[in-house]
Scaffold this motif. Structure first.
Motif, PDB file in Angstrom:
ATOM      1  N   LEU A 155     -17.996  44.485  31.141  1.00 24.11           N
ATOM      2  CA  LEU A 155     -16.663  44.210  30.593  1.00 24.11           C
ATOM      3  C   LEU A 155     -15.953  43.112  31.374  1.00 24.11           C
ATOM      4  N   MET A 156     -16.149  43.085  32.682  1.00 21.27           N
ATOM      5  CA  MET A 156     -15.527  42.039  33.493  1.00 21.27           C
ATOM      6  C   MET A 156     -16.125  40.668  33.183  1.00 21.27           C
ATOM      7  N   ARG A 157     -17.437  40.621  33.021  1.00 20.80           N
ATOM      8  CA  ARG A 157     -18.075  39.350  32.656  1.00 20.80           C
ATOM      9  C   ARG A 157     -17.592  38.871  31.297  1.00 20.80           C
ATOM     10  N   LEU A 158     -17.488  39.793  30.343  1.00 22.23           N
ATOM     11  CA  LEU A 158     -17.010  39.425  29.011  1.00 22.23           C
ATOM     12  C   LEU A 158     -15.580  38.931  29.064  1.00 22.23           C
ATOM     13  N   ALA A 159     -14.732  39.590  29.865  1.00 23.55           N
ATOM     14  CA  ALA A 159     -13.322  39.202  29.952  1.00 23.55           C
ATOM     15  C   ALA A 159     -13.161  37.789  30.488  1.00 23.55           C
ATOM     16  N   LYS A 160     -14.010  37.401  31.423  1.00 24.80           N
ATOM     17  CA  LYS A 160     -13.915  36.062  31.997  1.00 24.80           C
ATOM     18  C   LYS A 160     -14.309  34.981  30.999  1.00 24.80           C
ATOM     19  N   HIS A 161     -15.200  35.325  30.056  1.00 21.52           N
ATOM     20  CA  HIS A 161     -15.676  34.341  29.087  1.00 21.52           C
ATOM     21  C   HIS A 161     -15.015  34.491  27.725  1.00 21.52           C
ATOM     22  N   ASP A 162     -14.236  35.508  27.549  1.00 22.28           N
ATOM     23  CA  ASP A 162     -13.550  35.767  26.275  1.00 22.28           C
ATOM     24  C   ASP A 162     -12.066  35.944  26.585  1.00 22.28           C
ATOM     25  N   VAL A 163     -11.452  34.877  27.109  1.00 22.08           N
ATOM     26  CA  VAL A 163     -10.088  34.955  27.616  1.00 22.08           C
ATOM     27  C   VAL A 163      -9.112  35.384  26.534  1.00 22.08           C
ATOM     28  N   SER A 164      -9.330  34.927  25.305  1.00 24.16           N
ATOM     29  CA  SER A 164      -8.402  35.267  24.223  1.00 24.16           C
ATOM     30  C   SER A 164      -8.547  36.701  23.752  1.00 24.16           C
ATOM     31  N   GLY A 165      -9.655  37.356  24.108  1.00 20.71           N
ATOM     32  CA  GLY A 165      -9.861  38.735  23.683  1.00 20.71           C
ATOM     33  C   GLY A 165     -10.125  38.865  22.205  1.00 20.71           C
ATOM     34  N   SER A 166     -10.642  37.797  21.578  1.00 21.27           N
ATOM     35  CA  SER A 166     -10.817  37.801  20.129  1.00 21.27           C
ATOM     36  C   SER A 166     -12.109  38.433  19.681  1.00 21.27           C
ATOM     37  N   ARG A 167     -13.036  38.691  20.637  1.00 24.63           N
ATOM     38  CA  ARG A 167     -14.360  39.135  20.215  1.00 24.63           C
ATOM     39  C   ARG A 167     -14.651  40.589  20.580  1.00 24.63           C
ATOM     40  N   CYS A 168     -14.397  40.944  21.828  1.00 28.57           N
ATOM     41  CA  CYS A 168     -14.773  42.268  22.302  1.00 28.57           C
ATOM     42  C   CYS A 168     -13.560  42.976  22.890  1.00 28.57           C
ATOM     43  N   GLU A 207     -19.663  53.067  14.515  1.00 26.94           N
ATOM     44  CA  GLU A 207     -18.759  53.778  15.416  1.00 26.94           C
ATOM     45  C   GLU A 207     -18.317  52.922  16.594  1.00 26.94           C
ATOM     46  N   ASN A 208     -19.073  51.874  16.900  1.00 27.70           N
ATOM     47  CA  ASN A 208     -18.743  51.009  18.025  1.00 27.70           C
ATOM     48  C   ASN A 208     -18.085  49.703  17.598  1.00 27.70           C
ATOM     49  N   ILE A 209     -17.658  49.643  16.342  1.00 32.19           N
ATOM     50  CA  ILE A 209     -16.929  48.476  15.838  1.00 32.19           C
ATOM     51  C   ILE A 209     -15.628  48.995  15.227  1.00 32.19           C
ATOM     52  N   LEU A 210     -14.507  48.652  15.839  1.00 33.35           N
ATOM     53  CA  LEU A 210     -13.219  49.208  15.439  1.00 33.35           C
ATOM     54  C   LEU A 210     -12.318  48.156  14.809  1.00 33.35           C
ATOM     55  N   LEU A 211     -11.510  48.582  13.841  1.00 33.82           N
ATOM     56  CA  LEU A 211     -10.489  47.721  13.272  1.00 33.82           C
ATOM     57  C   LEU A 211      -9.362  47.536  14.280  1.00 33.82           C
ATOM     58  N   VAL A 212      -8.855  46.310  14.395  1.00 32.47           N
ATOM     59  CA  VAL A 212      -7.764  46.036  15.321  1.00 32.47           C
ATOM     60  C   VAL A 212      -6.483  46.708  14.850  1.00 32.47           C
ATOM     61  N   SER A 213      -6.246  46.703  13.543  1.00 36.12           N
ATOM     62  CA  SER A 213      -5.019  47.272  12.989  1.00 36.12           C
ATOM     63  C   SER A 213      -5.347  48.442  12.073  1.00 36.12           C
ATOM     64  N   SER A 214      -4.480  49.443  12.074  1.00 39.29           N
ATOM     65  CA  SER A 214      -4.657  50.597  11.192  1.00 39.29           C
ATOM     66  C   SER A 214      -3.931  50.425   9.865  1.00 39.29           C
ATOM     67  N   GLU A 215      -3.253  49.297   9.668  1.00 43.71           N
ATOM     68  CA  GLU A 215      -2.513  49.068   8.424  1.00 43.71           C
ATOM     69  C   GLU A 215      -3.474  48.812   7.266  1.00 43.71           C
ATOM     70  N   THR A 241      -6.057  43.674   7.582  1.00 44.42           N
ATOM     71  CA  THR A 241      -6.734  42.589   8.271  1.00 44.42           C
ATOM     72  C   THR A 241      -8.166  43.012   8.573  1.00 44.42           C
ATOM     73  N   SER A 242      -9.062  42.054   8.559  1.00 48.69           N
ATOM     74  CA  SER A 242     -10.470  42.349   8.836  1.00 48.69           C
ATOM     75  C   SER A 242     -10.824  42.165  10.305  1.00 48.69           C
ATOM     76  N   SER A 243      -9.834  41.927  11.159  1.00 49.55           N
ATOM     77  CA  SER A 243     -10.101  41.716  12.579  1.00 49.55           C
ATOM     78  C   SER A 243     -10.671  42.986  13.200  1.00 49.55           C
ATOM     79  N   ILE A 244     -11.741  42.821  13.958  1.00 51.34           N
ATOM     80  CA  ILE A 244     -12.419  43.970  14.554  1.00 51.34           C
ATOM     81  C   ILE A 244     -12.732  43.688  16.015  1.00 51.34           C
ATOM     82  N   LYS A 245     -13.041  44.753  16.758  1.00 46.08           N
ATOM     83  CA  LYS A 245     -13.426  44.643  18.163  1.00 46.08           C
ATOM     84  C   LYS A 245     -14.712  45.435  18.391  1.00 46.08           C
TER      85      LYS A 245
END
Length: 418
Positions: A155-168, A207-215, A241-245
């Protein structure tokens, strides 16, 4: 009093005898537990005590449960309780998880005490940041604690390379509380970022792919408009929205690490894993293909719990397994085949129920056409690329993302009936 210690609480063996589930109400205070004698402690490496993620510091806080005052802990933490027989943390909604976090409830399916393999995820209110977060509480068994430290590293490695948090999903911090590794995450499509970092998720599933918004929004379900109903029509809920994590990196493996023999949840397991041919990045893409079919049809593509039946289902949907893969299968998989590299299904032990489950499956294009209109060519082509038997021939993550199916266009051309 819950005190902070920069060391790891040594693991204690868990009583395996059946026990009654601890009461979760506050109608009577529990008796104070005995204070255990000091035991040798394993000090975490200095690099793990404080880790920088994004713009903040991710410290390792170790909270002890051995100091109490007349049965009630100070600083707002709950009374000490033993873990359940499987090493899961026992909690009550409304109490604190360390003085900083207040437990709002359990996330996911099942009752409040249902738990997963690695632990449980609680929805908590961060009293410091004044926001709701998700906290993954790992079982107190040593093998799961070690796996949690690997997940934190990922998670720390991902955070450093995914600064915007748009993917994971992104880590906020982590701490060790009463012998449980706890990972604080922001509350909420796999991309190529993980494979760019030489990481293999190995457990991709819905189960390991979640919607960002519940709307969600209500739209007419045209499949039922021809039927007579009380309100004149049927509606279905679609995400606003189709945004997922992508979440749950507990099984993630670095490319250079030793690979276990079996990975992935059964329904999303690639053929090379079943045949014992070894695995690498392509096993994630096979899982993605299975997930896309499930999103399209509403059902898992391969609903089975047995290897031979699983391979038979693959052949039914995708055609015969390549002979070159069968020849390379290891000894544990040789029993699934007859001479001539032909799959030995059905065999003498195959039940009629199993035969019906396999024979009811259509070929992949026909399966997709049952749920998508005549413009589904791009989706079928994408799935055929993701579900190729030979790993080296399977689409790579970046190739899949450049597929015409994902290019901007009129969403109506695919005619999904989700």
């Amino acid at each position: 009093m819950e005190t902070q210690r920069i060391m790891e609480i040594p693991h204690r063996s868990i009583d395996k005898r059946p026990r009654k589930r601890p009461r979760l109400t506050w109608d009577m205070p529990p008796p104070p537990p005995p204070i255990p004698p000091p035991l040798p402690c394993k000090v975490l490496p200095a690099s793990n005590r404080s880790q920088e993620v994004g713009n903040g510091i991710v410290p390792n806080h170790v909270y002890s449960s051995s100091m109490f005052y007349r049965g009630t802990s100070r600083n707002g933490s709950p009374p000490w309780r033993p873990d359940d027989k499987d090493g899961h943390y026992v909690f009550a909604v409304g109490e604190n998880l360390t003085p900083r976090y207040r437990i709002l409830g359990k996330m996911g399916e099942g009752s409040i005490q249902d738990s997963g393999t690695f632990g449980q995820v609680l929805e908590c209110f961060d009293n410091e940041k004044k926001e709701v977060v998700a906290i993954k509480i790992v079982r107190s068994l040593i093998k799961y604690r070690e796996a949690a430290m690997t997940e934190i590293d990922v998670l720390m490695r991902l955070a450093k390379h995914d600064v915007s948090g748009s993917r994971c999903v992104q880590i906020r911090n982590w701490f060790d509380y009463r012998n449980h590794i706890c990972i604080t995450l922001i509350l909420f499509l796999i991309s190529a970022v993980m494979h760019d970092l030489c990481l293999i998720h190995t457990d991709l599933k819905p189960e390991n792919i979640l919607l960002v918004s519940s709307e969600f929004i209500k739209v007419p379900d045209y499949k039922f408009l021809s039927r007579t109903t009380k309100d004149g029509s049927y509606f279905k809920n679609l995400p606003k929205t189709s945004s997922i994590k992508l979440i749950d990196f507990g099984s993630t493996t670095f490319e250079h690490q030793d690979h276990s023999y079996v990975v992935s949840t059964r329904h999303y397991r690639a053929p090379e894993v079943i045949l014992g041919l070894g695995w690498n990045y392509p096993c994630d893409l096979w899982s993605v293909g299975c997930i896309l079919v499930e999103l399209c049809t509403g059902e898992a593509l391969f609903q089975t719990h047995e290897n031979l039946e699983h391979l038979a289902m693959m052949e039914r949907v995708l055609g015969p397994l390549p002979p070159q893969m069968v020849v390379r299968a290891d000894r544990r998989a040789e029993k699934y085949f007859r001479r001539g590299a032909r799959l030995g299904w059905p065999d003498s032990s195959t039940s009629r129920e199993s035969m019906r489950a396999v024979w009811k499956l259509p070929r992949l294009p026909n399966l997709i056409m049952q749920h998508v209109d005549h413009s589904a060519g791009d989706l079928i082509d994408l799935l055929q690329g993701l579900l190729r038997y030979e790993p080296v021939e399977r689409l790579r993550a970046r190739e899949a993302l450049r597929h015409p199916f994902f290019l901007p266009g009129d969403p109506k051309r695919y005619g999904y009936s989700l």
